[in-house]
Scaffold this motif. Structure first.
Motif, short mmCIF file in Angstrom:
data_model
loop_
_atom_site.label_atom_id
_atom_site.label_comp_id
_atom_site.label_asym_id
_atom_site.label_seq_id
_atom_site.Cartn_x
_atom_site.Cartn_y
_atom_site.Cartn_z
N ASN A 22 -14.31 -6.37 9.33
CA ASN A 22 -14.06 -6.55 7.90
C ASN A 22 -13.87 -8.13 7.60
O ASN A 22 -13.07 -8.71 8.14
N GLY A 58 -7.25 -8.74 3.60
CA GLY A 58 -8.56 -7.84 3.53
C GLY A 58 -9.00 -7.69 5.00
O GLY A 58 -10.01 -6.79 5.32
N VAL A 92 -7.25 -3.62 7.95
CA VAL A 92 -7.43 -2.44 8.20
C VAL A 92 -8.48 -2.13 9.27
O VAL A 92 -9.45 -2.82 9.48
N ALA A 137 -7.84 5.78 8.98
CA ALA A 137 -7.68 4.50 8.86
C ALA A 137 -6.34 4.01 9.18
O ALA A 137 -5.32 4.53 8.66
N LYS A 147 0.93 -1.16 -0.10
CA LYS A 147 0.10 0.04 0.05
C LYS A 147 0.99 1.25 0.05
O LYS A 147 0.45 2.16 -0.48
N GLU A 165 -4.06 6.51 7.06
CA GLU A 165 -4.71 7.37 6.15
C GLU A 165 -5.83 8.34 6.63
O GLU A 165 -6.39 7.87 7.55
N GLU A 166 -6.32 9.48 6.11
CA GLU A 166 -7.31 10.24 6.61
C GLU A 166 -8.46 9.42 6.19
O GLU A 166 -8.58 8.48 5.17
N LYS A 167 -9.49 9.13 7.21
CA LYS A 167 -10.58 8.58 7.07
C LYS A 167 -11.65 9.10 5.86
O LYS A 167 -12.04 10.48 6.06
N VAL A 168 -12.10 8.65 4.93
CA VAL A 168 -12.87 9.37 3.89
C VAL A 168 -14.40 8.56 3.91
O VAL A 168 -14.49 7.66 4.41
N LYS A 217 -17.97 -5.65 2.80
CA LYS A 217 -16.80 -6.24 3.47
C LYS A 217 -17.30 -6.50 4.93
O LYS A 217 -16.69 -7.27 5.43
N GLN A 267 -10.71 -0.25 -5.73
CA GLN A 267 -11.68 0.10 -4.52
C GLN A 267 -11.71 1.43 -4.43
O GLN A 267 -10.87 1.93 -3.96
N ILE A 304 -9.37 3.73 -2.31
CA ILE A 304 -9.19 3.14 -1.05
C ILE A 304 -8.07 2.08 -1.25
O ILE A 304 -7.18 1.91 -0.50
N VAL A 355 -10.70 1.03 11.01
CA VAL A 355 -11.17 2.50 10.44
C VAL A 355 -11.87 3.21 11.69
O VAL A 355 -12.76 2.53 12.59
N LYS A 361 -3.71 1.03 8.45
CA LYS A 361 -3.45 0.03 7.65
C LYS A 361 -1.97 -0.67 7.73
O LYS A 361 -1.07 0.09 7.35
P1 AMP Z 1 -8.67 -2.14 2.37
O1 AMP Z 1 -8.01 -3.38 2.65
O2 AMP Z 1 -7.54 -1.10 2.27
O3 AMP Z 1 -9.65 -2.09 1.14
O4 AMP Z 1 -9.84 -1.67 3.55
C1 AMP Z 1 -10.72 -2.33 3.98
C2 AMP Z 1 -11.83 -1.78 4.30
O5 AMP Z 1 -11.75 -0.20 5.11
C3 AMP Z 1 -12.36 -0.80 3.01
O6 AMP Z 1 -13.21 -1.40 2.09
C4 AMP Z 1 -13.11 0.45 3.70
O7 AMP Z 1 -14.48 0.13 3.90
C5 AMP Z 1 -12.46 1.00 4.77
N1 AMP Z 1 -11.35 1.72 4.54
C6 AMP Z 1 -10.04 1.59 4.19
N2 AMP Z 1 -9.40 2.81 4.05
C7 AMP Z 1 -10.34 3.73 4.24
C8 AMP Z 1 -10.24 5.08 4.37
N3 AMP Z 1 -9.18 5.81 4.01
N4 AMP Z 1 -11.37 5.99 4.62
C9 AMP Z 1 -12.52 5.08 4.99
N5 AMP Z 1 -12.51 4.00 4.95
C10 AMP Z 1 -11.59 3.09 4.68
#
Ligand code: AMP
Ligand code: GLY
Length: 441
Positions: A228, A152, A155, A143, A104, A189-192, A218, A278, A289, A157, A145
């Motif tokens: 998740n 998967g 992560v 978030a 990442k 990461e900033e939460k979006v 998820k 994603q 994401i 959040v 990570k």
């Molecule tokens: P990822 O494995 O990076 O896809 O993260 C798993 C899940 O966490 C994603 O499907 C999102 O629902 C959530 N997520 C990851 N990054 C962010 C982010 N920066 N802001 C908000 N939700 C996030």
């Protein structure tokens, strides 16, 4: 054509079906015996999918002409590289190109270096104290990570998995100290906020061909609660976009994928195979994401059954770099996919329990069945600790596809199974539309 598919999940079952429907002679390497793939394949090699040398040996023995890798782990292990070095064509990315998923940190740096729109505020830390400062700067709305692969599940959040700066820092520290995802580093990461969607595209190193958008789920529990998971189910709409999106959102996401592919080429990591974005649709546009170097699981099961073009011809076009000359089309239908998982999946799964699957009834009622991680013994199907099987309904509208899916799920019986029944239901989709309307104001 003699085709080797690597991987034994439901995504790979869908890929294998597409290979056979396109006239391929199927061979498989998988770590567990998927009963669906077993029936389709001419031969199966039950072995660790990341063992590049053994995969090569098998491919040479079976005179494989084309290989397709389902999961990310064999890509990371260099299976593509080893096969290609020995003259076997592979419609999946090399280890170097797949780093777009397997690191990442690499993905975020690439987006920054090439000024690709859609990234989020983020930084990588190997020191928890410094991570803390950044988390505080973002008011804990982050978030956390791991850098590398966690299936998967690594992560966390804010608001979903933790509720304070202290908890975020604690998890960041744990990721660094326990090397979760393989590195003593953490990505903050900033939460979006918005609605998530998946856009998968065929890619030949230069051009991409985007497929219908899909929304995965998820979180383990109805209403998007709980931890998740690898993904509990997904849907797509006949229009190719999702009910909460506009065609412009779709274009924005496709442009981001195209730019990433161009950046990878400039870095000497030409990307071929399916690329997966994603995205989060937010009030300020589409945000990335994560990027994956493969089909999504479950998302492959939404798009592959709709593919009208010969899948093997597309694979060859990806390998040979002439995707732009290929006419690709999908049926304009809606799909709903729901996974059947063992009770306790994602927390404390109950393995080894029998599931009764009435394949004939599922077929009669118009559903598609894709096996995932189950064991078959004496004609009976047993759960493992991973997702068991998926059912896909296809129809004009999502509502009808969902009904077909549910109808067919009645023919999957077990005392120790779990299904997220809310996926693809009107209520949940309306909630998503309203959420997006509210955010867009
Ligand atoms: P990822 O494995 O990076 O896809 O993260 C798993 C899940 O966490 C994603 O499907 C999102 O629902 C959530 N997520 C990851 N990054 C962010 C982010 N920066 N802001 C908000 N939700 C996030
Ligand atoms: N559906 C999520 C993934 O394949 O990574």
């Amino acid at each position: 054509m003699r085709v080797l598919v690597i991987g034994g999940g439901a995504r790979e079952h869908a890929i294998c079906k597409a290979v056979c429907d396109s006239g391929g002679e199927l061979y498989s390497v998988m770590k567990n015996l998927n009963p669906g793939i077993k029936r389709l394949a001419k031969d199966c090699f039950i072995h660790n999918e990341t063992d590049a040398e053994k995969v090569l040996e098998y491919a040479l023995k079976k005179k494989i002409e084309l290989a397709i890798i389902g999961p990310e782990a064999p890509e990371e292990a260099g299976v593509t590289n080893v096969l290609e070095e020995n003259g076997i064509k592979v419609a999946s990315p090399s280890k170097e190109a797949a780093e777009i998923e397997t690191s990442k940190e690499f993905m975020r740096n690439l987006m920054e270096k090439y000024k690709i729109k859609g990234s989020v505020k983020c930084r990588v830390f190997s020191d928890a104290e410094m991570a803390k400062e950044f988390i505080e700067m973002l008011d804990g709305e982050v978030a956390v990570k791991p850098i590398g692969l966690t299936g998967g599940k690594g992560v966390k959040v804010a608001g979903d998995h933790f509720n304070s700066i202290e908890e975020a820092v604690k998890y960041a520290k744990e990721v660094i100290e326990k090397k979760i995802g393989g590195h003593s580093k953490v990505l903050i990461e900033e939460k979006v906020v918005g609605e998530e969607f998946t856009l998968q595209a065929f890619c030949d190193g230069n051009a991409i061909y985007p497929m219908p958008a899909v929304q995965d789920h998820k979180r383990l529990l109805p209403g998007d609660k709980g931890p998740n998971t690898g993904g509990m189910g997904s849907y797509s709409h006949k229009s190719g976009i999702l009910p909460f999106m506009t065609p412009d959102d779709y274009e924005e996401a496709a442009t981001i994928l195209q730019k990433i592919v161009e950046a990878l080429k400039k870095e000497g990591r030409q990307y071929k195979g399916v690329i997966y974005g994603q995205f989060m649709l937010t009030a300020s546009g589409v945000k990335v994401i994560e990027i994956n170097a493969r089909f999504g699981d479950p998302e492959a099961m939404n798009v592959l059954p709709l593919l009208k073009t010969n899948y093997l011809e597309i694979c060859m076009a990806m390998v040979e770099g002439n995707l732009s000359n290929k006419k690709i089309s999908f049926e304009n239908k809606s799909t709903v996919c729901k996974y059947v998982v063992p009770e306790g999946y994602g927390i404390k799964p109950v393995a080894g329990k029998e599931i009764k699957v009435n394949e004939e009834k599922i077929r009669e009622n118009g559903g598609l069945l894709f096996y995932a991680s189950v064991n078959e013994e004496n004609g009976k199907i047993y759960t493992t600790t991973s997702r068991s099987l998926a059912i896909v309904g296809i129809a004009e509208e999502i509502e009808e596809a969902e009904k077909i899916c549910e109808k067919c799920l009645q023919f999957v019986e077990g005392e120790h199974i779990f299904i997220r029944h809310d996926i693809g239901k009107k209520e949940l989709i309306e909630k998503r539309i309203k959420h997006m309307e509210m955010l867009r104001g």
